[in-house]
Scaffold this motif. Structure first.
Motif, PDB file in Angstrom:
ATOM      1  N   CYS A 172      22.236  50.576  -5.942  1.00  0.00           N
ATOM      2  CA  CYS A 172      20.839  50.985  -6.005  1.00  0.00           C
ATOM      3  C   CYS A 172      20.695  52.356  -5.363  1.00  0.00           C
ATOM      4  CB  CYS A 172      19.948  49.980  -5.283  1.00  0.00           C
ATOM      5  SG  CYS A 172      18.212  50.415  -5.358  1.00  0.00           S
TER       6      CYS A 172
ATOM      7  N   HIS B 112      14.644  45.306  -3.374  1.00  0.00           N
ATOM      8  CA  HIS B 112      15.736  44.506  -2.833  1.00  0.00           C
ATOM      9  C   HIS B 112      15.395  43.870  -1.497  1.00  0.00           C
ATOM     10  CE1 HIS B 112      18.155  47.091  -5.684  1.00  0.00           C
ATOM     11  NE2 HIS B 112      18.268  45.861  -6.114  1.00  0.00           N
TER      12      HIS B 112
ATOM     13  N   CYS C 168      18.593  52.977  -0.712  1.00  0.00           N
ATOM     14  CA  CYS C 168      18.686  51.527  -0.588  1.00  0.00           C
ATOM     15  C   CYS C 168      20.108  51.090  -0.271  1.00  0.00           C
ATOM     16  CB  CYS C 168      18.212  50.893  -1.886  1.00  0.00           C
ATOM     17  SG  CYS C 168      18.316  49.115  -1.907  1.00  0.00           S
TER      18      CYS C 168
ATOM     19  N   GLU D 279      21.369  48.309  -0.970  1.00  0.00           N
ATOM     20  CA  GLU D 279      21.904  47.445  -2.018  1.00  0.00           C
ATOM     21  C   GLU D 279      22.914  48.222  -2.845  1.00  0.00           C
ATOM     22  OE1 GLU D 279      20.859  44.387  -2.030  1.00  0.00           O
ATOM     23  OE2 GLU D 279      21.962  43.639  -3.751  1.00  0.00           O
TER      24      GLU D 279
ATOM     25  N   THR E 199      17.712  53.914  -5.103  1.00  0.00           N
ATOM     26  CA  THR E 199      16.312  54.135  -4.780  1.00  0.00           C
ATOM     27  C   THR E 199      16.180  54.761  -3.405  1.00  0.00           C
ATOM     28  OG1 THR E 199      15.664  52.235  -6.094  1.00  0.00           O
ATOM     29  CG2 THR E 199      14.074  53.017  -4.484  1.00  0.00           C
TER      30      THR E 199
ATOM     31  N   CYS F 264      15.275  49.029  -0.470  1.00  0.00           N
ATOM     32  CA  CYS F 264      14.039  49.376  -1.144  1.00  0.00           C
ATOM     33  C   CYS F 264      13.209  48.111  -1.372  1.00  0.00           C
ATOM     34  CB  CYS F 264      14.333  50.084  -2.457  1.00  0.00           C
ATOM     35  SG  CYS F 264      14.971  48.997  -3.748  1.00  0.00           S
TER      36      CYS F 264
HETATM   37 ZN   LIG Z   1      17.272  48.829  -3.848  1.00  0.00          ZN
END
Ligand SMILES: [Zn+2]
Length: 68
Positions: A34, A50, A29, A31, A36, A47
């Motif tokens: 993050c 987000h 991700c 972000e 993920t 992800c």
């Molecule tokens: Zn994320």
């Protein structure tokens, strides 16, 4: 004498370059903070948590049921 017209075409059947379009493996991700992992089929840089789309889901849900 009849020849099969299909055999005269002689165009080789080429395999498709890519059956499935993927977006690379091991992406995470975008972000910050993050980690993920993103699906290779996920086109977005973030992800699902987000994704901007979540915001309208988070906003107050309207109840379709009328209060009795
Ligand atoms: Zn994320």
């Amino acid at each position: 004498m009849m020849e099969d017209p299909l055999s005269l075409r002689g165009a080789p059947v080429r395999p498709l370059p890519r059956a499935n379009r993927t977006w690379g493996t091991g992406r995470v991700c975008a972000e910050e903070g993050c980690t993920t992992k993103l699906s290779i089929y996920n086109k977005s840089p973030r992800c699902w948590q987000h994704e901007p789309v979540r915001y309208y889901l988070v906003r107050g849900k309207r109840r379709s049921k009328k209060a009795a």
